[in-house]
Every structure is written in C-alpha cells, then in structure tokens.
Design a protein around this motif. Structure first.
Motif, PDB file in Angstrom:
ATOM      1  N   HIS A  22     -61.377  25.591  39.976  1.00 62.04           N
ATOM      2  CA  HIS A  22     -62.748  25.377  39.514  1.00 62.04           C
ATOM      3  C   HIS A  22     -63.272  24.069  40.110  1.00 62.04           C
ATOM      4  O   HIS A  22     -63.152  23.007  39.472  1.00 62.04           O
ATOM      5  CB  HIS A  22     -62.819  25.313  37.985  1.00 62.04           C
ATOM      6  CG  HIS A  22     -62.370  26.552  37.301  1.00 62.04           C
ATOM      7  ND1 HIS A  22     -61.046  26.839  37.036  1.00 62.04           N
ATOM      8  CD2 HIS A  22     -63.089  27.607  36.805  1.00 62.04           C
ATOM      9  CE1 HIS A  22     -60.961  28.006  36.419  1.00 62.04           C
ATOM     10  NE2 HIS A  22     -62.188  28.493  36.271  1.00 62.04           N
ATOM     11  N   PRO A  23     -63.804  24.092  41.326  1.00 66.63           N
ATOM     12  CA  PRO A  23     -64.318  22.855  41.930  1.00 66.63           C
ATOM     13  C   PRO A  23     -65.286  22.139  40.983  1.00 66.63           C
ATOM     14  O   PRO A  23     -66.176  22.771  40.403  1.00 66.63           O
ATOM     15  CB  PRO A  23     -65.041  23.356  43.184  1.00 66.63           C
ATOM     16  CG  PRO A  23     -64.339  24.627  43.531  1.00 66.63           C
ATOM     17  CD  PRO A  23     -63.979  25.252  42.208  1.00 66.63           C
ATOM     18  N   GLY A  24     -65.057  20.847  40.804  1.00 69.53           N
ATOM     19  CA  GLY A  24     -65.882  20.088  39.868  1.00 69.53           C
ATOM     20  C   GLY A  24     -65.309  20.020  38.480  1.00 69.53           C
ATOM     21  O   GLY A  24     -65.916  19.436  37.580  1.00 69.53           O
ATOM     22  N   ALA A  25     -64.117  20.631  38.278  1.00 68.55           N
ATOM     23  CA  ALA A  25     -63.481  20.598  36.957  1.00 68.55           C
ATOM     24  C   ALA A  25     -63.002  19.185  36.642  1.00 68.55           C
ATOM     25  O   ALA A  25     -62.794  18.365  37.530  1.00 68.55           O
ATOM     26  CB  ALA A  25     -62.305  21.567  36.922  1.00 68.55           C
ATOM     27  N   LYS A  26     -62.825  18.908  35.349  1.00 62.70           N
ATOM     28  CA  LYS A  26     -62.296  17.625  34.895  1.00 62.70           C
ATOM     29  C   LYS A  26     -61.153  17.873  33.914  1.00 62.70           C
ATOM     30  O   LYS A  26     -61.195  18.822  33.120  1.00 62.70           O
ATOM     31  CB  LYS A  26     -63.384  16.808  34.192  1.00 62.70           C
ATOM     32  CG  LYS A  26     -64.491  16.308  35.108  1.00 62.70           C
ATOM     33  CD  LYS A  26     -64.015  15.148  35.960  1.00 62.70           C
ATOM     34  CE  LYS A  26     -65.138  14.594  36.815  1.00 62.70           C
ATOM     35  NZ  LYS A  26     -64.686  13.472  37.656  1.00 62.70           N
ATOM     36  N   PHE A  27     -60.166  16.990  33.958  1.00 67.61           N
ATOM     37  CA  PHE A  27     -59.123  16.988  32.932  1.00 67.61           C
ATOM     38  C   PHE A  27     -59.659  16.247  31.719  1.00 67.61           C
ATOM     39  O   PHE A  27     -60.344  15.241  31.843  1.00 67.61           O
ATOM     40  CB  PHE A  27     -57.873  16.270  33.440  1.00 67.61           C
ATOM     41  CG  PHE A  27     -57.288  16.867  34.679  1.00 67.61           C
ATOM     42  CD1 PHE A  27     -56.756  18.153  34.669  1.00 67.61           C
ATOM     43  CD2 PHE A  27     -57.256  16.146  35.862  1.00 67.61           C
ATOM     44  CE1 PHE A  27     -56.212  18.706  35.825  1.00 67.61           C
ATOM     45  CE2 PHE A  27     -56.713  16.685  37.017  1.00 67.61           C
ATOM     46  CZ  PHE A  27     -56.194  17.971  37.001  1.00 67.61           C
TER      47      PHE A  27
END
Length: 327
Positions: A22-27
C-alpha cells in the motif's frame, strides 16, 4: 481526518510486506505523533499497519555489556529499566526529559526515532513548507524561526529534529536494525540514520519504502560521567531549544576524552568530531570548554529569532562539562 484502511500485522516481516503493498501506508504503534498529524491532514496515509501485536517489546542483554532494545519498548519502560539506568544514564535522563508521562507510556523506541519536526509551518497546512509539500517553499526562512536550526540547515529547510532519545543514542553510537519487505535485514549506524535537509527535506531518514525498524542496539557503555541537559521554554513539557548529551571521562583535572551530541540545533541529532577532539587530554577548564563549543558552532548561522541559540549553546555546554568534570 481523511478515510483510510487498516490492518493489524502479526510479525515484523508481515508489517513490512503490508506497507509495501500500500504505497503511502504508515505504521502505527503509540500514535503519539502520527495521529496529531493525521487530524491536521499533514499526514494523509491511505493505509495504517498496526504493529502493536508483533512483540519486539523486550530489552535484551548483548555479549560484552550492550543492550538490544525492541522497537515496541515504550519510552517509560526504557527509561526505568535498571540496566539502562545503571549503564546508560544519559539515555534514561533524555527519555525522562521528553514529552509527558502519559506520552512516554505510549511512545515507542521505533516511533521516537521517526517522529517529525515541530516546525510551526510544517503543521500549518495553509503555509508553504518544503518538508510537507516539496517545492512549495520554506515559511520559516524569514518567518518566526525561534526554535529552528543554526547548523546543518539548507535554503530549503531549517527545521530541527525533536527527539531527546535520539540525541542520547547518537552519543552512545547506537545502531538501528531494520527488515525490508523482501526480508532483508540491515544495520544502520544512528549517525547515518537521519538525514540533513539539503534539497529534499521531505526525505528524513535512510529507510526505504516498507522498511521496518525492529530494534536499536547499544554497544557497551563507554567510561565516563553521563549527563543530559535540556533547555526549553517550560520545564513541564516542551521540545529542546538546546540539549546536550555528554559522556565525559576526566581524571585529576584533565579531560581524557568526551562524547557530545546535541539537540535543537540541526535537522538531526548533531555530533561534531572536532569538538570531541578539542577535549582530548586537555585541562578541565573553561578555556577547553569554550574551544569545544567553538568547534560545535563552526559555520553556525542564526535566522534572526533563533540567534540566541549560539551563545546559549556555548553556556549550556560549559555548564555540562563543568558538572561532568567535577563529579
């Protein structure tokens, strides 16, 4: 806050793979910085990967006296760990100087390294900011820049890194361990982990897309007195105007060697080898401390409102070195 999708990862490798898909995902772990940024729409991730159930919440002994700190270890637990308090008091003191007790109970080791600048203009989406929107300009240059950088800045960004923990880890020569979506593991010296702004202030670390921080390792503690001093606008809860992490080995009125790292000065935890060299085998005296400060401040440039940081750093460093060589 904008809509986003969400999933819960079961392992570090699964977290890295989920982020890569998911490009742009964050942890998200403690979320003490990310959620604020999402509410302000400074951060607008399309997907959140919850890492709160992956483990990695232990502090382990390493051969020779070092420690390995899992990425999910909470700041309050790290500061209170007896081994950290005994072997790395500079780290414990830095952690306790950061944020509030409630935030330290939620904030994690990995998240602390990745927290973003507190530049006013970065948080104000009505103002240009090259770190938030590359190519839009820097409102802090020529604006109100009291908290901003005096060294290591560029004509694109003069923001500073906010972490106290990272400053202490910089003095301790910590190493950051990561795993990629392909399962490859890297060890990045903390000296190289954070980047200076240059022409791409939006790129803040050496992490590649999907890279996941698994741990931070500390080498055996060096000899000497360890101190952390933070100067801020209010004692209860504020980011550093200037901070100093110092490990000083002195005997009989002579400084044998010193390690110094600084916060509030630059885009990353700041360390100057020439300043430490200036303190090798010299008298523990104000003249020696001033020479070290001059090395730290070589090329320093105020932006108007933050000019006070230059003499402030000189005074704070002298105070820290004086205290370290008296004990």
């Amino acid at each position: 806050m904008k809509a986003f999708t969400y999933e819960r990862a079961a392992s570090p490798e699964a977290a890295a793979q989920a982020a890569a898909q998911h490009p742009g995902a964050k942890f998200i772990a403690g979320g003490t910085n990310l959620l604020d940024l999402m509410k302000l729409q400074v951060e607008t991730p399309v997907h959140l990967v919850d890492i709160n159930r992956i483990g990695l919440d232990r502090i382990e002994d390493l051969p020779g006296g070092g420690l390995r700190i899992g990425t999910m270890v909470r700041n309050s637990d790290l500061a209170a760990d007896p081994r950290v308090r005994q072997r790395y008091p500079v780290l414990s003191r830095a952690l306790l100087a950061g944020a509030s007790a409630q935030l330290r109970n939620k904030a994690t080791t990995g998240g602390n390294l990745l927290q973003r600048t507190r530049c006013y203009y970065f948080y104000d989406t009505s103002k240009p900011c090259n770190k938030r929107t590359p190519g839009s300009g820097c409102s802090a240059i020529g604006g109100f820049n009291r908290i901003h950088a005096i060294v290591g800045a560029s004509d694109q960004c003069i923001a500073v890194h906010p972490s106290d923990m990272a400053v202490a880890m910089r003095a301790l020569d910590a190493q950051v361990e990561t795993v990629s979506p392909q399962g490859q593991r890297r060890v990045i010296p903390i000296a190289d982990f954070h980047r200076l702004p240059g022409s791409t202030p939006n790129v803040e670390t050496e992490l590649q897309p999907g890279d996941f921080i698994t741990a931070v390792s500390l080498p055996p503690p060096p000899p000497g007195v360890q101190l952390y001093r933070k100067v801020r606008d209010r004692a209860s809860y504020a980011f550093a105007l200037v901070s100093v992490a110092a490990i000083v080995d002195a005997q009989g009125g002579t400084v044998r060697n010193a390690r110094l790292a600084f916060g509030g000065l630059a885009h990353k935890p700041w360390r100057v080898p020439q300043a430490e060299q200036a303190l090798a085998n010299v008298p523990a005296a104000p003249q020696s401390y001033d020479a070290a400060a001059s090395a730290v401040l070589a090329g320093a440039r105020g932006q108007g409102h933050n000019d006070f940081k230059i003499p402030l750093l000189r005074r704070v460093l002298a105070g820290v070195l004086g205290e370290a060589t008296r004990t």
